[in-house]
Each structure stands twice: as C-alpha cells, then as structure tokens.
Design an enzyme around this catalytic site. Structure first.
Site, PDB file in Angstrom:
ATOM      1  N   HIS A  98      -2.734   7.366   7.086  1.00 12.34           N
ATOM      2  CA  HIS A  98      -1.793   8.292   6.433  1.00 12.34           C
ATOM      3  C   HIS A  98      -2.501   9.579   6.006  1.00 12.34           C
ATOM      4  CE1 HIS A  98       2.068   6.276   6.208  1.00 12.34           C
ATOM      5  NE2 HIS A  98       1.538   5.172   5.740  1.00 12.34           N
ATOM      6  N   HIS A 118      -4.473   1.166   7.650  1.00 11.77           N
ATOM      7  CA  HIS A 118      -3.121   1.737   7.693  1.00 11.77           C
ATOM      8  C   HIS A 118      -3.015   2.916   6.715  1.00 11.77           C
ATOM      9  CE1 HIS A 118       1.434   1.290   7.871  1.00 11.77           C
ATOM     10  NE2 HIS A 118       1.256   2.069   6.823  1.00 11.77           N
ATOM     11  N   GLU A 119      -3.492   2.714   5.490  1.00 11.32           N
ATOM     12  CA  GLU A 119      -3.382   3.777   4.475  1.00 11.32           C
ATOM     13  C   GLU A 119      -4.305   4.952   4.809  1.00 11.32           C
ATOM     14  OE1 GLU A 119      -0.883   3.555   2.677  1.00 11.32           O
ATOM     15  OE2 GLU A 119      -0.549   1.424   3.022  1.00 11.32           O
ATOM     16  N   CYS A 143       5.919  -0.033   7.311  1.00 13.55           N
ATOM     17  CA  CYS A 143       5.504   1.105   6.485  1.00 13.55           C
ATOM     18  C   CYS A 143       6.697   1.549   5.648  1.00 13.55           C
ATOM     19  CB  CYS A 143       5.031   2.243   7.389  1.00 13.55           C
ATOM     20  SG  CYS A 143       4.525   3.704   6.486  1.00 13.55           S
ATOM     21  N   LEU A 144       6.439   1.854   4.378  1.00 16.30           N
ATOM     22  CA  LEU A 144       7.517   2.284   3.490  1.00 16.30           C
ATOM     23  C   LEU A 144       8.165   3.582   3.976  1.00 16.30           C
ATOM     24  CD1 LEU A 144       5.724   1.556   0.096  1.00 16.30           C
ATOM     25  CD2 LEU A 144       7.512   0.179   1.179  1.00 16.30           C
ATOM     26  N   GLN A 153       2.696  10.049   1.445  1.00 16.06           N
ATOM     27  CA  GLN A 153       4.010   9.394   1.470  1.00 16.06           C
ATOM     28  C   GLN A 153       4.877   9.783   0.280  1.00 16.06           C
ATOM     29  OE1 GLN A 153       2.238   5.264   2.230  1.00 16.06           O
ATOM     30  NE2 GLN A 153       4.224   5.147   3.236  1.00 16.06           N
ATOM     31  N   GLY A 205       0.833  -1.199   0.000  1.00 13.40           N
ATOM     32  CA  GLY A 205       0.000   0.000   0.000  1.00 13.40           C
ATOM     33  C   GLY A 205       0.862   1.242   0.000  1.00 13.40           C
TER      34      GLY A 205
HETATM   35 CO    CO Z   1       2.460   3.304   5.678  1.00 16.28          CO
END
Ligand code: CO
Length: 165
Positions: free
Chosen positions: A134, A130-131, A88-89, A50, A45
């Site tokens: 963000h 999670h997304e 998480c990226l 991000q 995701g």
């Molecule tokens: Co993330």
C-alpha cells in the site's frame, strides 16, 4: 475517531507514500485513529494511504495479542513464496490468492520511535507484505493471476466508479 476508507479507483491508493520525519503528536493521533478504524471494520491491517494519508505508516493486528504500529518499514524477504487468499478493506468483496514470501524480516519505528527488527512468518508476514505494498501504491489485485483478474474485473470496475467519487 473512525476514519473514512479510500476505495479501489481512488488516486490516493496509487501514490508512493512519504517517510515520516518525526513521530510527533499528529502521527500518534493518526495511529490511534487507524487502529480504531481497523478494529471497527474488523480488518487485520490498515495502511495510511487507505485513509487518504500519504505517509509510510501502517497498523497490523492479526489477533495475536499485539497491535503493531509501524512507521517507515523496510522489509527483507527471507523464505519461499506461498499462495494464499487475501482481501483488502479498500477492495471490498474481492478475495483472491496472492503469492507472498513465507517469512520476512521487518525493520521499522514503533510509536515510541524505537527501532524494531523482527522476523515474522505466515499470516503476519503476509500482512506486512500486503500493507507495505500500500505504501508503494500497489494493491493485492495487481498481483493476482490473469485468470483471477478476469473473474473480478467487472467487480473492480464497479468499485472504481465508487472510488473515484
Ligand atoms: Co489492503
């Protein structure tokens, strides 16, 4: 085009994202670039903040044959909390358990401006939550236990030095 990822410590990860008014060519291009970026770094995701874009958009691909492109999502939480590991990226190298709802009802616009409603569970429900966080400027490490937080604090401080550059 592969986009640059904002890292923990970046202010862009902490803003509340703004609704998309119209799914125009610039939004479609952003979605394509976000999917390319997510796939390149093997994420499941990726949310617009991000990649430094303050819009209510994210993409999800949990390897179920569907690449979801999600615009202006709303979530309804349907079933009990479960704890499982997340990463998480934007917080590379940190993996910790987070409580999420087992099942959620998601309503959103897709890339064709169609209103989609679907009930999702398990890994997919976790990815949506999670997304979505963000878009509210929330990161998964905000939700881990105090003990887990203490264990990763040093790592987060180091990342924050990078992220603020
Ligand atoms: Co993330």
């Amino acid at each position: 085009m592969v986009l640059e990822i904002e890292i923990y410590g970046s202010k862009k990860l902490r803003e509340k994202a703004i609704e998309v008014e119209k799914v125009d060519d610039s939004i479609l291009e952003l979605l394509d670039n976000m999917v390319a970026t997510m796939k390149k770094i093997k994420g499941i995701g990726l949310a617009a903040p991000q990649v430094g874009i303050n819009k209510r958009i994210f993409v999800i691909d949990i390897d179920d044959g569907i690449t979801r492109k999600i615009i202006n999502p709303k979530l309804e939480y349907l079933k009990k909390l479960v704890s499982n590991e997340e990463g998480c990226l934007s917080v590379p190298g940190v993996f910790k358990n987070v409580d999420r709802f087992e099942r959620v009802k998601a309503t959103y616009l897709n890339e064709k401006s169609e209103m989609i409603t679907e009930e999702v569970e398990g890994v997919l429900a976790r990815a949506f939550q999670h997304e979505y966080d963000h878009l509210e400027g929330i990161l998964f490490v905000d939700k881990i236990s105090p003990v887990a937080k203490r264990l990763v604090n040093k790592k987060l401080q180091l990342l924050a030095k990078e992220g603020q550059k």
